[in-house]
Scaffold this motif. Structure first.
Motif, PDB file in Angstrom:
ATOM      1  N   PRO A 191      56.027 -16.887  47.517  1.00 25.59           N
ATOM      2  CA  PRO A 191      57.329 -17.465  47.889  1.00 25.59           C
ATOM      3  C   PRO A 191      57.271 -18.912  48.373  1.00 25.59           C
ATOM      4  O   PRO A 191      58.241 -19.641  48.242  1.00 25.59           O
ATOM      5  CB  PRO A 191      57.825 -16.529  49.004  1.00 25.59           C
ATOM      6  CG  PRO A 191      56.653 -15.715  49.417  1.00 25.59           C
ATOM      7  CD  PRO A 191      55.699 -15.669  48.278  1.00 25.59           C
ATOM      8  N   ASP A 192      56.120 -19.322  48.937  1.00 24.23           N
ATOM      9  CA  ASP A 192      56.044 -20.694  49.474  1.00 24.23           C
ATOM     10  C   ASP A 192      55.352 -21.669  48.530  1.00 24.23           C
ATOM     11  O   ASP A 192      55.060 -22.805  48.921  1.00 24.23           O
ATOM     12  CB  ASP A 192      55.299 -20.694  50.821  1.00 24.23           C
ATOM     13  CG  ASP A 192      56.132 -20.024  51.906  1.00 24.23           C
ATOM     14  OD1 ASP A 192      57.367 -19.999  51.755  1.00 24.23           O
ATOM     15  OD2 ASP A 192      55.535 -19.513  52.874  1.00 24.23           O
ATOM     16  N   HIS A 193      55.072 -21.232  47.306  1.00 22.00           N
ATOM     17  CA  HIS A 193      54.328 -22.106  46.391  1.00 22.00           C
ATOM     18  C   HIS A 193      55.126 -23.389  46.114  1.00 22.00           C
ATOM     19  O   HIS A 193      56.263 -23.325  45.665  1.00 22.00           O
ATOM     20  CB  HIS A 193      54.052 -21.352  45.085  1.00 22.00           C
ATOM     21  CG  HIS A 193      53.060 -22.051  44.200  1.00 22.00           C
ATOM     22  ND1 HIS A 193      51.820 -22.467  44.629  1.00 22.00           N
ATOM     23  CD2 HIS A 193      53.137 -22.412  42.889  1.00 22.00           C
ATOM     24  CE1 HIS A 193      51.172 -23.037  43.630  1.00 22.00           C
ATOM     25  NE2 HIS A 193      51.954 -23.023  42.567  1.00 22.00           N
ATOM     26  N   ARG A 195      56.673 -25.275  47.990  1.00 23.72           N
ATOM     27  CA  ARG A 195      58.016 -25.175  48.584  1.00 23.72           C
ATOM     28  C   ARG A 195      58.574 -26.539  48.976  1.00 23.72           C
ATOM     29  O   ARG A 195      59.773 -26.767  48.874  1.00 23.72           O
ATOM     30  CB  ARG A 195      58.016 -24.187  49.746  1.00 23.72           C
ATOM     31  CG  ARG A 195      57.499 -24.711  51.033  1.00 23.72           C
ATOM     32  CD  ARG A 195      57.468 -23.687  52.144  1.00 23.72           C
ATOM     33  NE  ARG A 195      56.502 -24.115  53.135  1.00 23.72           N
ATOM     34  CZ  ARG A 195      56.754 -25.000  54.074  1.00 23.72           C
ATOM     35  NH1 ARG A 195      57.955 -25.534  54.179  1.00 23.72           N
ATOM     36  NH2 ARG A 195      55.813 -25.380  54.914  1.00 23.72           N
ATOM     37  N   GLN A 196      57.684 -27.494  49.387  1.00 16.46           N
ATOM     38  CA  GLN A 196      58.185 -28.805  49.822  1.00 16.46           C
ATOM     39  C   GLN A 196      58.806 -29.594  48.659  1.00 16.46           C
ATOM     40  O   GLN A 196      59.517 -30.571  48.877  1.00 16.46           O
ATOM     41  CB  GLN A 196      57.042 -29.636  50.430  1.00 16.46           C
ATOM     42  CG  GLN A 196      56.471 -29.054  51.720  1.00 16.46           C
ATOM     43  CD  GLN A 196      55.373 -28.025  51.482  1.00 16.46           C
ATOM     44  OE1 GLN A 196      55.190 -27.521  50.373  1.00 16.46           O
ATOM     45  NE2 GLN A 196      54.644 -27.693  52.530  1.00 16.46           N
ATOM     46  N   ARG A 198      60.412 -28.036  45.875  1.00 12.56           N
ATOM     47  CA  ARG A 198      61.411 -27.298  45.084  1.00 12.56           C
ATOM     48  C   ARG A 198      62.798 -27.941  45.152  1.00 12.56           C
ATOM     49  O   ARG A 198      63.378 -28.263  44.122  1.00 12.56           O
ATOM     50  CB  ARG A 198      61.487 -25.828  45.495  1.00 12.56           C
ATOM     51  CG  ARG A 198      60.201 -25.131  45.191  1.00 12.56           C
ATOM     52  CD  ARG A 198      60.214 -23.692  44.917  1.00 12.56           C
ATOM     53  NE  ARG A 198      58.867 -23.409  44.430  1.00 12.56           N
ATOM     54  CZ  ARG A 198      58.513 -23.429  43.160  1.00 12.56           C
ATOM     55  NH1 ARG A 198      59.413 -23.633  42.226  1.00 12.56           N
ATOM     56  NH2 ARG A 198      57.255 -23.233  42.796  1.00 12.56           N
ATOM     57  N   GLU A 199      63.265 -28.150  46.355  1.00 11.26           N
ATOM     58  CA  GLU A 199      64.624 -28.688  46.444  1.00 11.26           C
ATOM     59  C   GLU A 199      64.686 -30.167  46.066  1.00 11.26           C
ATOM     60  O   GLU A 199      65.453 -30.541  45.170  1.00 11.26           O
ATOM     61  CB  GLU A 199      65.188 -28.431  47.835  1.00 11.26           C
ATOM     62  CG  GLU A 199      66.694 -28.341  47.789  1.00 11.26           C
ATOM     63  CD  GLU A 199      67.264 -28.277  49.174  1.00 11.26           C
ATOM     64  OE1 GLU A 199      66.784 -27.452  49.975  1.00 11.26           O
ATOM     65  OE2 GLU A 199      68.187 -29.064  49.456  1.00 11.26           O
ATOM     66  N   GLY A 205      63.166 -22.047  40.781  1.00 11.83           N
ATOM     67  CA  GLY A 205      62.973 -21.194  41.948  1.00 11.83           C
ATOM     68  C   GLY A 205      62.000 -20.053  41.658  1.00 11.83           C
ATOM     69  O   GLY A 205      61.657 -19.794  40.509  1.00 11.83           O
ATOM     70  N   ASP A 274      50.595 -21.381  47.310  1.00 16.35           N
ATOM     71  CA  ASP A 274      50.767 -20.003  47.781  1.00 16.35           C
ATOM     72  C   ASP A 274      50.801 -19.111  46.543  1.00 16.35           C
ATOM     73  O   ASP A 274      51.769 -19.176  45.775  1.00 16.35           O
ATOM     74  CB  ASP A 274      52.084 -19.907  48.574  1.00 16.35           C
ATOM     75  CG  ASP A 274      52.417 -18.466  48.965  1.00 16.35           C
ATOM     76  OD1 ASP A 274      51.512 -17.602  48.926  1.00 16.35           O
ATOM     77  OD2 ASP A 274      53.598 -18.209  49.303  1.00 16.35           O
TER      78      ASP A 274
END
Ligand code: SAM
Length: 283
Positions: A191-193, A195-196, A198-199, A205, A274
């Motif tokens: 889930p955190d792969h 993550r910084q 993505r947005e 997603g 992740d």
């Protein structure tokens, strides 16, 4: 390149009979034949390469990013798992036969072959530029252009260890390929792969139930053995961020303003890796 090291496991995509190499041609007893490319791979696709196959630009970006060893810890964890799986095989099984589907540049398969020094490996991918690169990733890799969804041109029940890393999965087909006692290693993003990124960079997603779905779909065909989560943090400069974004499926979805968006993050940027490493066994 060593297509000859794996040719005895390849089958004709048209009639499923065994293939053999003669001069620069790969052919079956029925008479279907396929050219062995100058770069050492063979294209066993029966149709055209689909539009979603990795492009030359994506493969160059992947080669650059992986070549800088940002995913070395993941490759080493996969190699540890692969070596343990192969150690458990009965000795009479002979040289371990490995395969990686959706293998991209062949980076992970080459790392595993460095660890398991008597093994050979088939790298399959739907992308011609990927197979061109994978064919020279290791002397014991034979690279084959093939579609995981359409069915793989590999004989039933001979693969001791199969790997699928961030690539399409076809559980019944994987079960067909595995030898008795054979293992499958699947790597999927947690889930955190990244993550910084993505947005701000508009990356695809990761579905919250991805792990559960993987376990459920695989378990219908293979026995779950073990799964581990690997997490660590990278610090990436702007060119590394661009390579990371453009080497994967996000390249099909991002626009040309990616460099601008990356600069807006004011690199270097800390990015989480992740991933889940799941192992399944032939029943
Ligand atoms: C995200 S990349 C991962 C590549 C490699 N496993 C790695 O981690 O470096 C996904 C790969 O799957 C390949 N691919 C996509 N669809 C495929 C299909 N239907 N059959 C085989 N390969 C496919 C792409 O060409 C690409 O090389």
């Amino acid at each position: 390149m060593s297509l000859s090291a794996v040719a005895d496991l390849l089958t004709c995509p048209n009639c499923h009979r065994p293939l053999s190499i003669m001069d620069r041609t790969v052919r079956c007893p029925t008479g279907h034949s396929f050219d062995l490319a100058r770069q050492g791979y063979v294209n066993l696709l029966t149709g055209r390469q689909p539009a979603n196959a990795d492009s030359p630009e994506m493969i160059t970006a992947r080669d650059r990013f992986l070549g800088a060893d940002h995913y070395r810890a993941l490759a080493d964890a996969i190699a540890d798992r692969a070596a343990a799986a192969v150690d458990g095989l009965p000795a009479e099984q002979g040289r371990p036969r490995l395969a990686e589907t959706g293998a991209g540049t062949g980076y992970y398969l080459a790392t595993v072959l460095d660890r398991i020094t008597d093994a050979t490996g088939i790298a399959t991918d739907i992308s011609v530029p990927a197979c061109r690169r994978a064919a020279r990733a290791h002397a014991r890799i034979g690279a084959v252009v093939a579609d995981t969804w359409a069915g793989l041109p590999i004989a039933d029940g001979h693969i001791d260890l199969l790997m699928v890393i961030f690539a399409p999965r076809n559980p019944p087909e994987f079960a067909r390929l595995l030898a008795p006692g054979g293992r499958l290693i699947v790597v999927t993003p947690g889930p955190d792969h990244l993550r910084q990124l993505r947005e701000p960079l508009g990356l695809l997603g990761i579905e919250a139930d991805k792990q559960d779905r993987l376990q459920a779909t695989m378990s219908a065909h293979l026995e779950p053995v073990q799964r581990d989560r690997l997490r660590y943090r990278l610090r990436l400069a702007d060119d590394e961020l661009i390579a990371l974004v453009t080497m994967g499926p996000n390249a099909h979805h991002t626009d040309e303003r990616i460099a601008e968006r990356v600069r807006a993050l004011q690199p270097p940027v800390e990015v989480d890796v992740d991933v889940w490493i799941s192992e399944f066994a032939q029943r």
